[in-house]
Scaffold this motif. Sequence first.
Motif, short mmCIF file in Angstrom:
data_model
loop_
_atom_site.label_atom_id
_atom_site.label_comp_id
_atom_site.label_asym_id
_atom_site.label_seq_id
_atom_site.Cartn_x
_atom_site.Cartn_y
_atom_site.Cartn_z
N SER A 2 53.69 9.30 -52.84
CA SER A 2 55.03 9.06 -53.37
C SER A 2 55.85 8.41 -52.25
O SER A 2 55.75 8.81 -51.09
N ILE A 51 56.81 9.81 -48.71
CA ILE A 51 57.47 11.11 -48.81
C ILE A 51 56.45 12.23 -48.95
O ILE A 51 56.52 13.24 -48.28
N ILE A 71 62.46 7.38 -55.75
CA ILE A 71 61.19 7.86 -55.21
C ILE A 71 60.16 7.60 -56.28
O ILE A 71 60.28 8.09 -57.41
N MET A 79 59.72 6.68 -51.09
CA MET A 79 61.14 6.38 -51.30
C MET A 79 61.35 4.93 -50.91
O MET A 79 60.93 4.51 -49.83
N GLN A 92 62.96 12.51 -43.29
CA GLN A 92 62.06 12.61 -44.43
C GLN A 92 60.74 13.28 -44.10
O GLN A 92 59.94 13.55 -44.96
#
Length: 103
Positions: free
Chosen positions: A50, A39, A65, A52, A97
């Motif tokens: 990070s 993400i 997340i 998801m 995303q």
Amino acid sequence: MMRKKQFNAKQLSAFIKSLGIYPPGTLVALNNGQTGIVITVNTAKLLVPSVMVFDEKVPRDEAAIIDLSAESVTIESALSPRSVEQHIKNYLNPRSQLSFFIE
């Protein structure tokens, strides 16, 4: 092939730092067996974005997340979209995303 001389080292470094090793939208396999999608990129630690994560027990709009820099979870590998089952791709929905912010 060694192409190091074909690229300006400073420009290449800036490019990698802005996109990260795993750019947003990259499907990844995690060391805990889960599949996820990157993400955001952590420009200070390029290997720990990070992510998801896919969990069929959790509705997509409530998907976890996780910040890999704060967890003991790591990325094992980037995945080809063709290697990921369709229902997982639908859940992670890579196209929705994808976004970039360059400092």
